[in-house]
Design an enzyme around this catalytic site. Structure first.
Site, PDB file in Angstrom:
ATOM      1  N   TYR A   1       0.844  -1.207   0.000  1.00  0.00           N
ATOM      2  CA  TYR A   1       0.000   0.000   0.000  1.00  0.00           C
ATOM      3  C   TYR A   1       0.872   1.246   0.000  1.00  0.00           C
ATOM      4  CZ  TYR A   1      -3.733   3.255   1.103  1.00  0.00           C
ATOM      5  OH  TYR A   1      -4.630   4.287   1.044  1.00  0.00           O
ATOM      6  N   PHE A  51      -6.039  20.853 -24.261  1.00  0.00           N
ATOM      7  CA  PHE A  51      -6.748  19.616 -24.566  1.00  0.00           C
ATOM      8  C   PHE A  51      -8.107  19.678 -23.858  1.00  0.00           C
ATOM      9  CE2 PHE A  51      -7.582  15.113 -23.424  1.00  0.00           C
ATOM     10  CZ  PHE A  51      -7.801  14.657 -24.695  1.00  0.00           C
ATOM     11  N   ASP A  52      -9.083  18.893 -24.340  1.00  0.00           N
ATOM     12  CA  ASP A  52     -10.450  19.047 -23.817  1.00  0.00           C
ATOM     13  C   ASP A  52     -10.558  18.862 -22.297  1.00  0.00           C
ATOM     14  OD1 ASP A  52     -10.041  16.313 -24.074  1.00  0.00           O
ATOM     15  OD2 ASP A  52     -11.858  15.903 -25.218  1.00  0.00           O
ATOM     16  N   HIS A  84     -18.938  16.031 -25.604  1.00  0.00           N
ATOM     17  CA  HIS A  84     -18.755  15.165 -26.772  1.00  0.00           C
ATOM     18  C   HIS A  84     -18.670  13.689 -26.422  1.00  0.00           C
ATOM     19  CE1 HIS A  84     -14.855  16.302 -25.248  1.00  0.00           C
ATOM     20  NE2 HIS A  84     -14.292  15.297 -25.887  1.00  0.00           N
ATOM     21  N   ASP A 103       2.123  20.094 -20.412  1.00  0.00           N
ATOM     22  CA  ASP A 103       1.157  19.013 -20.560  1.00  0.00           C
ATOM     23  C   ASP A 103       1.856  17.991 -21.447  1.00  0.00           C
ATOM     24  OD1 ASP A 103      -0.903  17.284 -21.041  1.00  0.00           O
ATOM     25  OD2 ASP A 103      -2.372  18.822 -21.564  1.00  0.00           O
ATOM     26  N   ALA A 154       1.822  14.672 -22.307  1.00  0.00           N
ATOM     27  CA  ALA A 154       1.340  13.365 -22.779  1.00  0.00           C
ATOM     28  C   ALA A 154       2.232  12.786 -23.880  1.00  0.00           C
ATOM     29  CB  ALA A 154      -0.094  13.489 -23.275  1.00  0.00           C
ATOM     30  N   LYS A 164      -0.390   7.840 -23.183  1.00  0.00           N
ATOM     31  CA  LYS A 164       0.136   8.109 -24.513  1.00  0.00           C
ATOM     32  C   LYS A 164       1.594   7.643 -24.559  1.00  0.00           C
ATOM     33  CE  LYS A 164      -3.673  10.727 -24.371  1.00  0.00           C
ATOM     34  NZ  LYS A 164      -4.053  11.788 -23.474  1.00  0.00           N
TER      35      LYS A 164
END
Ligand SMILES: *Cc1c(COP(=O)(O)O)cnc(C)c1O
Length: 463
Positions: A73, A125-126, A453, A216, A218, A259
Site C-alpha cells: 500500500y 486539450f479538452d 462530446h 502538458d 502526454a 500516450k
C-alpha cells in the site's frame, strides 16, 4: 507516391482477433449509439482510431514488469522504480503518480487556479480545459496563427504565439494568470510539435511575470523526435537530451502516461523543485482523490509498466517507426488530394473535414459527419476534434466556433500494421468520393454541461 513505410522495430507475439460488421449492422450500431462514436461497443469497431490513449500494445518487458509489481500500500518498490525513471528522464526532483492525465489536472490545477484567474496554453486539450474551468478559472488558447491553416506546411505548428502571450498577460494582469500550459505535442492542433526554442521563449516570458509554467507532457517523446528532426540546433542531441532541455524550461508537468508512457492506464505530476511548497499540497489532494501518494490510484504493476514504457518511448528507432506510420498514411492522403493538418503530427492524422464537406457549417459538425461516415464505410472509429468537441461558451452557453473542423484518426502505439493503414486510406477516399451527396450534418438532442462530446446524443439533420 506514398513514402516508404518504416518497418516495425519489433515482432508480434500475441494477437487479438478483430471483425468487421456488415454495412447494415454498422448503420444500426451507430444509430443506436445516437451517432456518438463513444457510444459504440469496441468489438463493433474494425479499426479503432478513437484515441491513442491507453490503447497501446505493451512490450514483453512491460508484461514481465507487470508480474514483478509490488502491491505494498505504501512505499512499494514499483513506486520508487517509477520515481527514479521520472527523475532520470525529465530531470525533475518530485514525481507523483496518478491514475491518468485528468487526475493530474484535478490534483494540481485547483492549487494554482480559482475564480477570476486565467490559464493560457498553446492549446488546451479538452479535459485540461475542463479542469481549468472546474477550478473556476478561464482557459485561453494562444497558438501560432499558422496552426489554424491546415494546408500551410510549417514545422512546429504547435508553438505558442509568444507576442500574443505577453500581450494577454499584460491585458489580464500577471497576478490573474495562474498558470501557463505548454501542450507537447499540441494535441488539439493536430499533434503538432513545439520547438525547443519556443519553449525557451515562453519560459522567459513566464519567468519575467512570475507565472508557473506547466508542460502538458502526454506526448513528450514524440515531440522530442520532431525537435531532433526539424530543429537545426538540436540535430546532434539525443532524444533524452532534448527532453531534459525541454523540461528544464518548466516548473511543473502534468502527464497522461496513456500516450507516451505506452501503457493502458496511468499519469504523472512532476515538480522540478523538490523543496516546492506545492508538493505537500499535491500529496494531500492525491490522498483525497487518487489514493496514497506512493500509488496514486494505480496498482503497483501499473507503476512498473509505466517505468519501463517511458524508456521504450524514447528509443529513436521506435519513434522513427511511430512517426513513420503517420507519414505513410498522410502520404497516401496526399496522393488522393485529401486535406489534413499538414505536415502530419505525432499521434494521428487530423483530416480537414471542413475542406471535405464545405457545404456543412460548423454548427452541424463536419468533423462528426466524417467520423460517422468512416464508421459506416469500413467500421473505422475516429472522432471529431472541432466545434462538436469544443462545446459551448461556459459563460453564454452559445456554441463555440472552433478554429478547425478535424476528424482525428488517432493511431494506437504498436497496434496496427501497414495493411490497416491502407484500409484507412481507402475508406477515406471512398467517403471523399461521395462527400458532395451529404447535404447536412447533425444536431444535438441531448448534452451534458461539461465534456459533452463523450456523451451527447445527436441526430442527422434532414431537409
Ligand atoms: C490525453 C490527454 C490529457 C488527459 O489525459 P487522460 O489520461 O485522458 O485523462 C491531457 N492532455 C493531453 C494533451 C492529452 O492528450
Amino acid at each position: 507516391m506514398a513514402v516508404k513505410y518504416v518497418p516495425e522495430p519489433f515482432r508480434i507475439k500475441m494477437v487479438e482477433t478483430i471483425h468487421m460488421l456488415s454495412r447494415e449492422e454498422r448503420e444500426e450500431a451507430i444509430r443506436k449509439a445516437h451517432y456518438n462514436l463513444f457510444g459504440l461497443k469496441g468489438e463493433d469497431c474494425y479499426i479503432d482510431l478513437l484515441t491513442d490513449s491507453g490503447t497501446n500494445a505493451m512490450s514483453a518487458a512491460q508484461w514481465g514488469g507487470i508480474m514483478q509489481g509490488d502491491e505494498a500500500y505504501a512505499g512499494a518498490s514499483s513506486y520508487y522504480r517509477l520515481v527514479e525513471a521520472g527523475k532520470d528522464i525529465f530531470g525533475f526532483e518530485y514525481i507523483q503518480p496518478v491514475h491518468q492525465g485528468r487526475a493530474a489536472e484535478k490534483v494540481l490545477f485547483p492549487l494554482l487556479l480559482g475564480p477570476g484567474k486565467f490559464a493560457i496554453s498553446n492549446m488546451f486539450f479538452d479535459t485540461t480545459r475542463a479542469h481549468v474551468e472546474l477550478a473556476g478559472a478561464r482557459a485561453i488558447d494562444c497558438v501560432v496563427e499558422e496552426a489554424k491553416n491546415p494546408s500551410k506546411r510549417a514545422p512546429f505548428k504547435g508553438n505558442m504565439d509568444v507576442e500574443k502571450l505577453e500581450s494577454l498577460i499584460r491585458e489580464r494582469g500577471a497576478e490573474n494568470i495562474g498558470l501557463v500550459v505548454m501542450t507537447v505535442t499540441n494535441n488539439s492542433a493536430g499533434g503538432q510539435p513545439v520547438s525547443l526554442e519556443n519553449m525557451r521563449q515562453v519560459a522567459a516570458v513566464c519567468k519575467k511575470y512570475g507565472i508557473p509554467l506547466d508542460i502538458d507532457a502526454a506526448r513528450f517523446a514524440e515531440n522530442a523526435y520532431f525537435v531532433k528532426r526539424d530543429e537545426e540546433a538540436c540535430r546532434d542531441m539525443s532524444i533524452k537530451e532534448i527532453i531534459r532541455e525541454m523540461f528544464a524550461c518548466a516548473d511543473l508537468f502534468t502527464m497522461s502516461a496513456k500516450k507516451d508512457g505506452i501503457v493502458n492506464m496511468g499519469g504523472l505530476i512532476g515538480v522540478k523543485d523538490g523543496d516546492s511548497p506545492l508538493i505537500l499540497k499535491i500529496r494531500a489532494n492525491c490522498i483525497s482523490f487518487e489514493g496514497f501518494y506512493t500509488y496514486g490510484g494505480l496498482a503497483g504493476r501499473d507503476l512498473e509498466a509505466i517505468a519501463i514504457g517511458l524508456y521504450e518511448a524514447i528509443e529513436e528507432d521506435y519513434l522513427a517507426y511511430r512517426i513513420g506510420q503517420m507519414e505513410y498514411l498522410a502520404s497516401r492522403l496526399d496522393d488522393a488530394g485529401i486535406a489534413y493538418q499538414s505536415p502530419v503530427g505525432g499521434h494521428g492524422v487530423f483530416v480537414d473535414a471542413a475542406a471535405m464537406f464545405p457545404q456543412i457549417p460548423y454548427y452541424e459538425f463536419p468533423g462528426q459527419v466524417l467520423a460517422v461516415e468512416l464508421y459506416k464505410e469500413a467500421g473505422i472509429r475516429a472522432c471529431d476534434i472541432g466545434s462538436y468537441m469544443l462545446g459551448n461558451d461556459p459563460d453564454t452557453g452559445k456554441q463555440l466556433h472552433a478554429d478547425f473542423e478535424f476528424t482525428r484518426l488517432a493511431i494506437p502505439r504498436r497496434v496496427y500494421t501497414q495493411a490497416h493503414l491502407d484500409i484507412i486510406a481507402e475508406a477515406l477516399i471512398a467517403v471523399r468520393d461521395r462527400a458532395a451527396e451529404i447535404g447536412h450534418g447533425y444536431r444535438i438532442t441531448w448534452e451534458p454541461p461539461v465534456l459533452r462530446h463523450f456523451q451527447a446524443h445527436l441526430e442527422p439533420i434532414t431537409d
